[in-house]
Write a protein that holds these residues in place. Structure first.
Motif, PDB file in Angstrom:
ATOM      1  N   GLY A  81      25.033  27.666  66.956  1.00  0.00           N
ATOM      2  CA  GLY A  81      26.147  28.158  68.262  1.00  0.00           C
ATOM      3  C   GLY A  81      27.632  27.818  67.533  1.00  0.00           C
ATOM      4  N   LEU A  82      28.014  27.088  66.716  1.00  0.00           N
ATOM      5  CA  LEU A  82      29.068  26.654  66.163  1.00  0.00           C
ATOM      6  C   LEU A  82      29.497  27.992  65.274  1.00  0.00           C
ATOM      7  CD1 LEU A  82      31.408  24.436  65.651  1.00  0.00           C
ATOM      8  CD2 LEU A  82      30.704  24.843  63.273  1.00  0.00           C
ATOM      9  N   MET A  83      28.442  28.298  64.572  1.00  0.00           N
ATOM     10  CA  MET A  83      28.656  29.427  63.762  1.00  0.00           C
ATOM     11  C   MET A  83      29.059  30.882  64.275  1.00  0.00           C
ATOM     12  SD  MET A  83      26.053  29.276  60.517  1.00  0.00           S
ATOM     13  CE  MET A  83      26.667  30.765  59.926  1.00  0.00           C
ATOM     14  N   ALA A  84      28.395  31.082  65.473  1.00  0.00           N
ATOM     15  CA  ALA A  84      28.488  32.375  66.381  1.00  0.00           C
ATOM     16  C   ALA A  84      29.816  32.324  66.802  1.00  0.00           C
ATOM     17  CB  ALA A  84      27.484  32.299  67.329  1.00  0.00           C
ATOM     18  N   SER A  85      30.368  31.116  67.258  1.00  0.00           N
ATOM     19  CA  SER A  85      31.601  31.367  68.006  1.00  0.00           C
ATOM     20  C   SER A  85      32.916  31.364  67.049  1.00  0.00           C
ATOM     21  CB  SER A  85      31.724  30.324  68.774  1.00  0.00           C
ATOM     22  OG  SER A  85      31.401  30.610  70.417  1.00  0.00           O
ATOM     23  N   LEU A  86      32.587  30.285  66.008  1.00  0.00           N
ATOM     24  CA  LEU A  86      33.816  29.964  65.314  1.00  0.00           C
ATOM     25  C   LEU A  86      33.969  31.370  64.313  1.00  0.00           C
ATOM     26  CD1 LEU A  86      35.790  28.145  63.930  1.00  0.00           C
ATOM     27  CD2 LEU A  86      34.141  27.459  62.164  1.00  0.00           C
ATOM     28  N   PHE A  87      33.002  32.259  64.239  1.00  0.00           N
ATOM     29  CA  PHE A  87      33.196  33.345  63.497  1.00  0.00           C
ATOM     30  C   PHE A  87      33.026  34.740  64.182  1.00  0.00           C
ATOM     31  CE2 PHE A  87      32.030  30.344  60.163  1.00  0.00           C
ATOM     32  CZ  PHE A  87      33.113  30.302  59.356  1.00  0.00           C
ATOM     33  N   SER A  88      33.048  34.729  65.747  1.00  0.00           N
ATOM     34  CA  SER A  88      32.986  36.194  66.198  1.00  0.00           C
ATOM     35  C   SER A  88      33.871  37.028  65.928  1.00  0.00           C
ATOM     36  CB  SER A  88      32.992  35.539  67.807  1.00  0.00           C
ATOM     37  OG  SER A  88      34.287  35.095  68.310  1.00  0.00           O
ATOM     38  N   HIS A  89      35.021  36.465  65.235  1.00  0.00           N
ATOM     39  CA  HIS A  89      36.007  37.633  64.872  1.00  0.00           C
ATOM     40  C   HIS A  89      35.362  38.556  63.640  1.00  0.00           C
ATOM     41  CE1 HIS A  89      36.278  34.733  61.544  1.00  0.00           C
ATOM     42  NE2 HIS A  89      36.899  35.717  60.867  1.00  0.00           N
ATOM     43  N   ASN A  90      34.177  37.998  62.997  1.00  0.00           N
ATOM     44  CA  ASN A  90      33.644  38.863  62.181  1.00  0.00           C
ATOM     45  C   ASN A  90      32.786  39.856  62.844  1.00  0.00           C
ATOM     46  OD1 ASN A  90      34.413  37.712  59.800  1.00  0.00           O
ATOM     47  ND2 ASN A  90      33.068  36.058  59.630  1.00  0.00           N
ATOM     48  N   ILE A  91      32.634  39.982  64.043  1.00  0.00           N
ATOM     49  CA  ILE A  91      32.056  41.334  64.834  1.00  0.00           C
ATOM     50  C   ILE A  91      33.089  41.824  65.470  1.00  0.00           C
ATOM     51  CG2 ILE A  91      29.571  40.392  64.475  1.00  0.00           C
ATOM     52  CD1 ILE A  91      29.445  39.396  67.393  1.00  0.00           C
ATOM     53  N   GLY A  92      33.997  41.089  65.846  1.00  0.00           N
ATOM     54  CA  GLY A  92      35.020  41.755  66.848  1.00  0.00           C
ATOM     55  C   GLY A  92      35.941  42.458  66.025  1.00  0.00           C
ATOM     56  N   LEU A  93      36.435  41.821  64.947  1.00  0.00           N
ATOM     57  CA  LEU A  93      37.393  42.675  64.042  1.00  0.00           C
ATOM     58  C   LEU A  93      37.287  43.750  63.271  1.00  0.00           C
ATOM     59  CD1 LEU A  93      40.117  39.822  62.838  1.00  0.00           C
ATOM     60  CD2 LEU A  93      40.258  40.926  64.824  1.00  0.00           C
ATOM     61  N   PRO A  94      36.038  43.820  62.604  1.00  0.00           N
ATOM     62  CA  PRO A  94      35.791  44.987  61.773  1.00  0.00           C
ATOM     63  C   PRO A  94      36.103  46.232  61.939  1.00  0.00           C
ATOM     64  CG  PRO A  94      34.106  43.340  61.351  1.00  0.00           C
ATOM     65  CD  PRO A  94      34.963  42.721  62.604  1.00  0.00           C
ATOM     66  N   PRO A  95      35.576  46.694  63.421  1.00  0.00           N
ATOM     67  CA  PRO A  95      35.945  47.963  63.886  1.00  0.00           C
ATOM     68  C   PRO A  95      37.447  48.230  64.260  1.00  0.00           C
ATOM     69  CG  PRO A  95      34.319  46.961  65.229  1.00  0.00           C
ATOM     70  CD  PRO A  95      34.772  46.047  64.470  1.00  0.00           C
ATOM     71  N   ILE A  96      38.371  47.162  64.458  1.00  0.00           N
ATOM     72  CA  ILE A  96      39.732  47.377  64.502  1.00  0.00           C
ATOM     73  C   ILE A  96      40.182  47.540  62.992  1.00  0.00           C
ATOM     74  CG2 ILE A  96      41.872  46.031  65.141  1.00  0.00           C
ATOM     75  CD1 ILE A  96      40.402  44.794  67.305  1.00  0.00           C
ATOM     76  N   VAL A  97      39.782  46.927  62.149  1.00  0.00           N
ATOM     77  CA  VAL A  97      40.355  46.630  60.682  1.00  0.00           C
ATOM     78  C   VAL A  97      40.042  48.246  60.254  1.00  0.00           C
ATOM     79  CG1 VAL A  97      40.080  45.943  58.449  1.00  0.00           C
ATOM     80  CG2 VAL A  97      40.257  44.285  60.262  1.00  0.00           C
ATOM     81  N   ALA A  98      38.755  48.765  60.489  1.00  0.00           N
ATOM     82  CA  ALA A  98      38.347  49.882  59.749  1.00  0.00           C
ATOM     83  C   ALA A  98      39.122  51.082  60.494  1.00  0.00           C
ATOM     84  CB  ALA A  98      36.746  49.827  59.854  1.00  0.00           C
ATOM     85  N   HIS A  99      39.163  51.090  61.655  1.00  0.00           N
ATOM     86  CA  HIS A  99      39.418  52.311  62.561  1.00  0.00           C
ATOM     87  C   HIS A  99      40.831  52.134  63.456  1.00  0.00           C
ATOM     88  CE1 HIS A  99      35.490  53.856  61.401  1.00  0.00           C
ATOM     89  NE2 HIS A  99      35.122  52.946  61.714  1.00  0.00           N
ATOM     90  N   GLY A 100      41.049  51.004  63.529  1.00  0.00           N
ATOM     91  CA  GLY A 100      42.421  51.021  64.417  1.00  0.00           C
ATOM     92  C   GLY A 100      43.559  51.389  63.904  1.00  0.00           C
ATOM     93  N   SER A 101      44.757  51.681  64.609  1.00  0.00           N
ATOM     94  CA  SER A 101      46.015  52.202  63.957  1.00  0.00           C
ATOM     95  C   SER A 101      46.734  50.979  63.272  1.00  0.00           C
ATOM     96  CB  SER A 101      46.835  52.748  65.110  1.00  0.00           C
ATOM     97  OG  SER A 101      47.276  51.418  65.925  1.00  0.00           O
ATOM     98  N   ASP A 102      47.738  51.105  62.441  1.00  0.00           N
ATOM     99  CA  ASP A 102      48.144  49.824  61.917  1.00  0.00           C
ATOM    100  C   ASP A 102      48.873  49.257  62.815  1.00  0.00           C
ATOM    101  OD1 ASP A 102      47.580  50.737  59.298  1.00  0.00           O
ATOM    102  OD2 ASP A 102      49.522  51.732  58.810  1.00  0.00           O
TER     103      ASP A 102
END
Ligand code: FAD
Length: 382
Positions: A81-102
């Motif tokens: 549970g700790l891992m899932a929440s502390l690192f939820s950005h690792n599933i939330g951010l990659p699409p923004i980093v890969a495809h979002g505008s600057d």
């Protein structure tokens, strides 16, 4: 894989951090069904949140082994549970980093990697999670005196970090039915019309899992991640990273179970001898070790291929199968450890007890077992 001195130093630092700041508290955090928000900033200071992200956004570019090491060491605390929440950005951010505008990246990513903001991924809906192409949460474009907006209506469920996320990478329907009508939008957590409700769970207690309801939520048109109706592919790409780290986590949780069972088997005496002196117990431990070793070897082989850029359909298929194998290893080892611990294994506070409760979500989240087999077969043309 032979790790470099840099890998080893990093491992030592993360291990010390986990022993000092996480392991002593995970039981209390699980019982409290939360953990302190300050932990994000502390993890960020050590560079854990920014691993693999570009320096321009406050990250630390690195090879895949560093991420594996971080996962292994955090898993030693025995709390999924700790891992899932502390690192939820690792599933939330990659699409923004890969495809979002600057501009969007600058608005979202640095604060998250610094631990000031929390990012989450919201794909699953009450109507289903496996069949992503049929999602129904809707976004329509509206132009008004206050500019261009997306107006969002619909529901998401089982969302990790859902109660306290500041940003949601939200999958929405912007076009016709099917995969070709899906987009991703970055939605601020304080958007009017967004309601959140916590969900009670079998495991992952300290992780905040939420049901989200969007009613007329307006977000700027500039929050679209990538092109309109091109979200499905980005979602599928994102799953690969998630599945690799889930496999690494599952393998490490299996190791934690083995370590706990072995320590107990050496200590505990029955019929005048330590448990480990009974052949059947030694065999159980060796069965655990065999499964962990094969899982780890496969995991390392796939990371090595990823480092070489060899991530075609066959790699994706292997990754799907590895996720199943790793979570089955975790399940087998959690069961064997609890059995070895006897009544003590049923008591709250032991790592094996928690891992036993947590394994099911590993076999469902990030793509359930049946879906992993289907996807693997499709990638291999079977
Ligand atoms: C604690 C927790 C945290 C989560 N965190 C997130 C998150 O952060 N973000 C997010 O978007 N989602 C999250 N999820 C959701 C998770 O990804 C989904 O639960 C998962 O994808 C399965 O979807 P579902 O629950 O709707 O099951 P369903 O899709 O309804 O499937 C139910 C069962 O049927 C099987 N099945 C479905 N279709 C087929 C088929 N064609 N053939 C054979 N079997 C089939 C599935 O494998 C599964 O076993 C989380 C879930 C949990 C429990």
């Amino acid at each position: 894989m032979s790790f470099t001195p840099e890998h080893t130093l990093f491992r030592d630092n993360v291990r010390a951090f986990v022993e000092r700041e996480i392991a002593p508290h995970v039981n209390a955090w699980d019982e409290a069904q939360t953990f302190p928000r300050e932990l994000y900033a502390r993890a960020a200071q050590l560079g854990l949140l920014g691993l693999g992200y570009a320096e321009a956004y406050g990250g630390t570019p690195c090879d895949g082994w560093f991420k594996l090491i971080a996962t292994e060491e955090i898993a030693r605390a025995g709390s999924g549970g700790l891992m899932a929440s502390l690192f939820s950005h690792n599933i939330g951010l990659p699409p923004i980093v890969a495809h979002g505008s600057d501009e969007l990246k600058q608005r979202v990513v640095p604060d998250v990697l610094a631990g000031r903001k929390i990012a989450a991924l919201a794909i699953t809906e009450p109507g289903g999670g496996s069949d992503v192409a049929r999602l129904t949460c809707k976004a329509r474009r509206e132009t008004g005196p206050d500019g261009d907006h997306w107006v969002i209506d619909g529901e998401k469920t089982f969302i990790t970090s859902g109660m306290r996320a500041d940003w949601f990478t939200l999958a929405v329907r912007t076009g016709s039915g099917g995969a070709a009508g899906i987009s991703l939008i970055a939605v601020p957590g304080d958007t009017p019309g967004l309601q959140r409700a916590p969900l009670a769970k079998m495991g992952w207690w300290c992780s905040d899992t939420a049901h989200l309801r969007f009613e007329g939520c307006r977000v700027p048109a500039a929050n679209l991640i990538g092109a309109e109706n091109a979200g499905f592919r980005a979602i599928m790409e994102n799953f690969n990273g998630e599945r690799l780290l889930m496999s690494a986590g599952a393998c490490c949780f299996a190791q934690v179970c083995y370590d706990e069972a072995l320590a107990w088997a050496r200590e505990r005496k029955t019929f005048g001898a330590a448990l480990v002196e009974h052949q059947v117990m030694r065999h159980k431990l060796m069965d655990m070790r065999m499964r962990i070793a094969s899982t780890r070897a496969w995991l390392h082989a796939l990371v090595e291929r990823q480092e070489r850029g060899d991530t075609g359909p066959e790699w994706v298929a292997e990754l799907c199968l590895l996720k199943n194998h790793a979570t089955q290893t975790m399940q087998w080892c959690a069961d064997a450890a609890v059995q070895t611990l006897g009544g003590m294994g049923f008591m709250r506070g032991l790592k094996s007890e928690r891992i036993y409760r947590e394994v099911k979500v590993m076999m469902i989240g990030g793509g359930a077992e049946e879906i992993m087999k289907e996807l693997a077969a499709r990638q291999l043309g079977v």
